[in-house]
Every structure is written in structure tokens, then in C-alpha cells.
Design a protein around this motif. Structure first.
Motif, PDB file in Angstrom:
ATOM      1  N   PRO A 335      65.731  33.861  86.653  1.00  7.14           N
ATOM      2  CA  PRO A 335      65.205  34.613  85.690  1.00  7.14           C
ATOM      3  C   PRO A 335      65.948  35.817  85.632  1.00  7.14           C
ATOM      4  N   VAL A 336      66.572  36.286  84.429  1.00  7.90           N
ATOM      5  CA  VAL A 336      67.547  37.453  84.180  1.00  7.90           C
ATOM      6  C   VAL A 336      66.817  38.048  82.823  1.00  7.90           C
ATOM      7  N   GLU A 337      66.483  39.478  83.052  1.00  8.97           N
ATOM      8  CA  GLU A 337      66.084  40.235  81.855  1.00  8.97           C
ATOM      9  C   GLU A 337      67.431  40.759  81.067  1.00  8.97           C
ATOM     10  N   LEU A 338      67.466  40.634  79.847  1.00  9.29           N
ATOM     11  CA  LEU A 338      68.386  41.266  78.877  1.00  9.29           C
ATOM     12  C   LEU A 338      68.810  42.540  79.020  1.00  9.29           C
ATOM     13  N   GLN A 339      67.716  43.300  79.098  1.00 14.81           N
ATOM     14  CA  GLN A 339      67.957  44.633  79.114  1.00 14.81           C
ATOM     15  C   GLN A 339      68.477  45.268  80.590  1.00 14.81           C
ATOM     16  N   ALA A 340      68.366  44.377  81.532  1.00 15.12           N
ATOM     17  CA  ALA A 340      69.125  44.836  82.849  1.00 15.12           C
ATOM     18  C   ALA A 340      70.579  44.511  82.738  1.00 15.12           C
ATOM     19  N   VAL A 341      70.685  43.115  82.255  1.00 13.95           N
ATOM     20  CA  VAL A 341      72.090  42.693  82.063  1.00 13.95           C
ATOM     21  C   VAL A 341      72.979  43.890  81.068  1.00 13.95           C
ATOM     22  N   VAL A 342      72.251  44.201  80.212  1.00 14.19           N
ATOM     23  CA  VAL A 342      72.923  45.146  79.142  1.00 14.19           C
ATOM     24  C   VAL A 342      73.025  46.399  79.619  1.00 14.19           C
ATOM     25  N   ALA A 343      72.284  46.984  80.608  1.00 12.44           N
ATOM     26  CA  ALA A 343      72.455  48.029  81.436  1.00 12.44           C
ATOM     27  C   ALA A 343      73.910  48.161  82.277  1.00 12.44           C
ATOM     28  N   ASN A 344      73.710  46.905  82.851  1.00 10.64           N
ATOM     29  CA  ASN A 344      74.742  46.676  84.112  1.00 10.64           C
ATOM     30  C   ASN A 344      76.205  46.655  83.355  1.00 10.64           C
ATOM     31  N   ALA A 345      76.305  45.839  82.204  1.00  6.44           N
ATOM     32  CA  ALA A 345      77.492  45.701  81.519  1.00  6.44           C
ATOM     33  C   ALA A 345      77.835  47.284  80.785  1.00  6.44           C
TER      34      ALA A 345
END
Length: 635
Positions: A335-345
Motif C-alpha cells: 500500500p502506497v500513499e499518493l502524496q508520498a509518491v508525488v513528494a518523492n518524485a
């Protein structure tokens, strides 16, 4: 109107000709036989008459009585065919004569001829001797009209009538026979002509017949069926061949295109690798020439670090594409949170975006959105899209990243820009390997053409899709990533940590034949308080390991004298090194290379170039967090 050379006409002509030939042969035979018989009858009849006259005239001749002889000859009047007669004495002088008509007196021969008959000028002449007691007393002469031509004419009329009737009958019989012979043959001819003209082998002879004609019709129909089957098979083979030729031509065009793109890619790769190498070399020169200027050294170090990260990113992209193509790339499904993925990108892409002078607008849902996947790979997808947008947008452009959930099941992430846009024909090819929307020399950041292809494949591994949209050149572009939304919000799992305190010193063994790399890492680790032993080949590392008893051993795989796999197995066999953590440090990054390393006894696998942070992360995690096969930074 039928042609005269049809089978029907030929058959009738053949029947008539055969009948005519038979009739002519028969008529000629009968005519010859009749004429022969007619002549023989005439000879026999006239000879008999002469013999009778000779017999009854013996007394007249013996007694020299011409009157009696003439009376005997007068009896011939009952036979009108006998025109004249005469009796000659022994001396050859005519004794008595007779003529059928006094109006046309005949010419008697002056003397009698030899006994027998003769035909002269349409007359038959017979000489017969008059004999008594073996003594010849005289000769009887008779002449009669021999009407051979009359006989022949009448006979010819009869034969002509019979022949005509026979030919008519033969024609009628032949006409009747055509129903069973010529009609099927003409049907075969018509079908054969139609097949030649129309090239239609499905035609068949519908006329039925029996006997040999029926066999011929059936054989012709069977032949057409076989030809039709073979023609159909040939057509199928031709269609298959045409399809194969089309496929082959398409494959050849694809190979030519791939070869051209490969050449372009190699040229671009060389260019992209030279770009960061130039500032790195310049930074080294600055550090060498300005050893006493800390500020200049720090600026040079920062430049070199940025350029090195760019080179690492290029190499990593290529390795990821290779792993995907060979099916060796595996992703996590957490399970991955969208906000964390966007912040990392954004963290990854923002330095390049800022360097290009772009502005970026981010719009995310207020509520947390979760997807099932690999956070690192999803961040890689979005960072690639952001880098691509920044790369193909003129300096000072505007970028946007927006995400929204549609229908409670699909997450749409849109990356838009106001850059150079994409031509409509390129929309279907933009995700292919080594394809770039603008490959002109004027572009300041051309790239390798692998970022979008890698992004698409990573999204597909997550069960999603990616699409490109553009209004055309100069109208910007939009990339839409679609991912399935995780319906249930994951529970935060408690994570137990059993890590040594930060700053704990370790005994570290470094084995690498790259002297600059291993000496620099060793010096850095010593400054952090660790005890470091450096070796440059496998045999040297094995000899020093038991006495040194390291806590960590960072081993290169391609070592001289003893490779890293054999060295790891040998170290695991030493009793004092059972608790030593072995870390493979190598340029080989395929899945099979990782598996070989773990099989040999390594507990972690790092792919060169290795950063200090990766080594420090392993040291910080200690032995409890790093078992065989666990993911590590840069692995």
C-alpha cells in the motif's frame, strides 16, 4: 446457330459417312456380282438357243435343205433379244440366215468363227458347232443385243434409292443417338469453355449420361473439383505468402527503424555521458588548482555530485529497461500513499525543473489516496514524466501535476506542460524505445529516449496505463497515468527496530581492484571512526580476513586471483567470520547477478557507482536489518 464443327455435326457426318461407305461397298459388290451373273446368264441362254438350233438343223444340213434350216431359224422370233442368226455349212459358206427386223438387215460374218462367245459393240455373238455322230456338219451363228448399260442404269437407280433411304435412316438414328452421346459431350465442352473464360472452377456438368460417356462426365467433374481444390489451396497459399511478405516487409522496416534508432541512441548516449563528464573534469581541475579555496572546492564538489547523479540516473534507466525486457525486474506490491509518491518524485525532478527556470503547479486530492505498488518505481515514473516535460519545454515554461480519483476505482495523474508539443503521428510512437519528440541538434537536453518507455512499462507492471495527448507542435503535451485505487485504507504496521546506535565504529574490510575507488571509500570511512583494512585482490583479502575479523566486508566481484563469489564462500567457511556481513559491490546489476551473489553467501548487493550514503545506510542498519535478498539502496 451451332458451328458445323460441333460434336453433334461430326457425329452425324461420321454416321452418314460410315453408312455411305458401307452402302457403296455393298452396292459395288452386288453390282459386280449382278453384272457377272447377268453376263453368264446371257451366255448360257444364247448358247442354249444356238445348241437347240444346231440340233434341229442337223437333218436340214445333212439333206441340204435350206428351207428347213430357215424355218428352224425362224423359231427365234419368240426371242426378240436375238437380232439375227445364221447356219454355215462344212465349207464355211452361209447355208441359211435369219433377221429379227427386215428394216435393218444385219451384217453376217463371211465365215464362222471359233466356237464360243464374244461381246462386240453392245452385242453378244455365239458360234456353236453342228455335230452328228461326232462329225461336224456346220456352225450356228447367233447375235443378240447385250443391254449391259441398261442393266447398269436400272440397277444404279435401285441402289441410289436404297442408299438415299439408308442415309436418311442413318441420319435419323444419329439424331436420336445424340441425346445420349452428343448432349453430354456438348455440355462438357460448354463447361470447359466457361471455365477457361471465367476462371471459375466451381462450374459442373449437369447433363447426366450412362456408360463411357457418363464415366467421362464424372471424370471431368471430378477433375474440376480437384482443380478447384488446388486452385483454392494455391489462392490460400498466395494470400498467406502475401501476408508473410507484408509481415516480413513490416519487420524489415521495423528493423531498419530500430537500427536507425539504435545508431541515434548510441550517438545520444555518448553525448549524454560526455555532458556530465565535462563538468566533472572541470571540477577536478578547480579542486586541483584551488586547494586553498574551500568555497571553490565546495562549488566544484557540488557540480560534480549533480553530474554524477545524472550519469547514475541514465545508467539506472538503461538497466531498468533491460530488466523489464528480460522479465527480471520485480516490483513490490505494498500500500502506497499518493502524496508520498508525488513528494518523492518532486524531490527528484525539482532540481532539473528549477535549473530550467520552470514553474510547476501541483494539485492533489485533499483525502489520502492509496494504490498498491512500489513507491520507488511509481516515484520514478512521475519523475521521468516531470523531467520529460521540463526537457521539452522552453526555458521559463509552466508545468502542472494534477491527480484525481474518478469513479472510486481509477486514479488519474496528469502531467502537463506548455512545451514543444507532439506531432499527431508521433503520439503512437512516443513510448517506444529511443524515440524522442524532438531529436534536433538545437535541443539543449536531448535525453536517451528511454524515460517514457520505462515509465509505460513500470505503469503496466502496476496494472495501469499511460497515454499521451497533444494538440500538435507548439501546443504543449499532456501525459495521463491511470492506476487502480486501493479501496481499503492500509493500517500502519508497527516496525520493530533493533539497530545499533548511530556512530558505532565497525571493523570494515574493503576488497576492490579499483585503487582510486577503494582508497577514497576507505579514507572516508576512517574519518567516520571506523577501522578499515583495504585489499586489492581476492587472495590478499582471504589471507587478511581471519586475523582482521571484520564486522562488514564490502567485496568486488571481479577481483584478481580469486573472484568475489569464491572469496565469499571461503570467508563463510572460516569459523571466526560467521557473523561478518558480506556486501557485494559490482557493476553487474541483473537479477541473475543478484541471485549468484546471494547463493555465494552475500547478504546485500550494491551496483556501482556506489555512494557513501548507501554504505552508511548498511552500516546504520547493522546485521539485523540486512538478510539475504533484502532490498538495499542502489541494489
Amino acid at each position: 446457330m451451332r458451328k458445323p464443327d460441333t460434336v453433334r455435326a461430326k457425329l452425324i457426318v461420321m454416321a452418314l459417312a460410315t453408312t455411305f461407305a458401307a452402302l457403296v461397298t455393298m452396292s459395288a459388290s452386288m453390282l459386280i456380282y449382278d453384272l457377272t451373273s447377268f453376263q453368264q446368264n446371257w451366255v448360257d441362254d444364247l448358247t442354249t438357243q444356238a445348241e437347240i438350233v444346231a440340233t434341229v438343223s442337223v437333218p436340214a444340213v445333212s439333206f441340204n435343205d435350206p428351207a428347213a434350216a430357215r424355218q428352224n431359224l425362224a423359231l427365234l422370233r419368240v426371242r426378240p433379244q436375238i437380232e439375227a442368226g445364221a447356219i454355215y455349212g462344212t465349207n464355211g459358206v452361209m447355208f441359211a440366215s435369219y433377221a429379227q427386223s427386215m428394216l435393218d438387215p444385219p451384217v453376217f460374218p463371211p465365215r464362222p468363227g471359233p466356237a464360243g462367245h464374244a461381246i462386240e459393240g453392245g452385242h453378244m455373238i455365239v458360234f456353236h458347232p453342228i455335230v452328228e455322230n461326232g462329225e461336224r456338219l456346220g456352225t450356228v451363228y447367233l447375235t443378240a443385243r447385250y443391254r449391259l448399260l441398261d442393266r447398269l442404269a436400272s440397277y444404279a437407280i435401285i441402289l441410289g434409292a436404297v442408299m438415299l433411304a439408308s442415309l436418311l435412316l442413318a441420319a435419323m438414328v444419329a439424331s436420336r443417338l445424340r441425346l445420349g452421346i452428343t448432349n453430354p459431350l456438348e455440355a462438357v465442352t460448354d463447361v470447359a469453355r466457361a471455365v477457361m473464360q471465367q476462371r471459375d472452377f466451381s462450374l459442373r456438368v449437369r447433363e447426366r449420361a450412362s456408360g463411357e460417356i457418363g464415366t467421362l462426365v464424372d471424370a471431368f467433374n471430378n477433375m474440376l473439383a480437384e482443380v478447384e481444390r488446388r486452385a483454392h489451396a494455391l489462392q490460400e497459399a498466395n494470400r498467406t505468402l502475401e501476408h508473410e511478405m507484408t509481415v516480413r516487409q513490416g519487420a524489415e522496416r521495423a528493423l531498419l527503424l530500430a537500427d536507425r534508432r539504435k545508431d541515434e541512441f548510441l550517438a545520444t548516449l555518448a553525448h549524454e555521458l560526455r555532458n556530465p563528464l565535462a563538468p566533472i573534469r572541470t571540477g577536478l581541475d578547480i579542486m586541483r588548482l584551488n586547494r586553498n579555496d574551500p568555497a571553490a572546492t565546495e562549488r566544484a564538489r557540488a557540480v560534480m555530485e549533480r553530474q554524477l547523479k545524472q550519469m547514475v540516473r541514465l545508467v539506472d534507466d538503461l538497466l531498468d529497461v533491460s530488466r523489464i525486457n528480460t522479465g527480471k525486474l520485480t516490483i513490490r506490491h505494498d500500500p502506497v500513499e499518493l502524496q508520498a509518491v508525488v513528494a518523492n518524485a518532486l524531490e527528484i525532478a525539482r532540481p532539473f525543473i528549477d535549473a530550467q527556470g520552470h514553474t510547476i503547479e501541483v494539485a492533489l486530492p485533499r483525502e489520502p489516496v492509496h494504490v498498491l505498488g512500489d513507491a520507488t518505481r511509481l516515484a520514478q515514473v512521475l519523475s521521468n514524466l516531470l523531467n520529460n516535460a521540463a526537457k521539452y519545454t522552453d526555458r521559463g515554461g509552466h508545468l502542472a501535476l494534477a491527480a484525481a480519483v474518478e469513479g472510486d476505482s481509477q486514479l488519474h495523474i496528469r502531467v502537463t506542460d506548455n512545451g514543444i508539443g507532439i506531432a499527431p503521428p508521433m503520439l503512437g510512437e512516443i513510448f517506444d524505445m529511443f524515440v524522442q519528440a524532438d531529436s534536433s541538434l538545437e535541443r539543449t537536453s536531448a535525453g536517451l529516449g528511454v524515460g517514457l518507455s520505462l515509465a509505460r512499462r513500470l505503469v503496466e507492471l502496476h496494472g495501469g496505463s499511460i497515454e499521451a495527448h497533444s494538440g500538435g507542435p507548439g501546443q504543449g503535451s499532456e501525459f495521463v497515468v491511470t492506476l487502480p485505487v486501493l479501496q481499503t485504507e492500509p493500517q500502519a504496521a508497527a516496525r520493530e527496530t533493533d539497530q545499533p546506535a548511530q556512530g558505532t565504529p565497525y571493523r570494515i574490510l574493503l576488497a576492490d581492484d579499483n585503487l582510486d575507488f577503494v582508497n577514497a571509500i576507505g579514507a572516508l570511512l576512517r574519518t567516520l571512526g571506523h577501522t578499515v583494512h583495504i585489499c586489492h585482490d581476492g587472495a590478499q583479502a582471504l589471507a587478511a580476513a581471519e586475523a582482521f575479523a571484520p564486522d562488514f566486508a564490502f567485496l568486488d566481484i571481479g577481483l584478481p586471483h580469486l573472484n568475489g563469489y569464491d572469496l565469499a564462500r571461503a570467508l563463510r567457511a572460516l569459523p571466526g567470520l560467521q557473523r561478518t556481513m558480506l556486501v557485494a559491490v559490482t557493476g553487474w546489476g541483473q537479477q541473475k547477478d543478484r541471485e549468484l551473489a546471494f547463493d555465494a553467501g552475500f547478504e546485500a548487493h550494491l551496483v556501482k557507482p556506489v555512494s557513501v550514503e548507501q554504505i552508511l545506510d548498511i552500516l546504520a542498519a547493522g546485521r539485523h536489518g540486512m538478510r539475504a535478498g533484502a532490498p538495499v539502496a542502489g541494489a
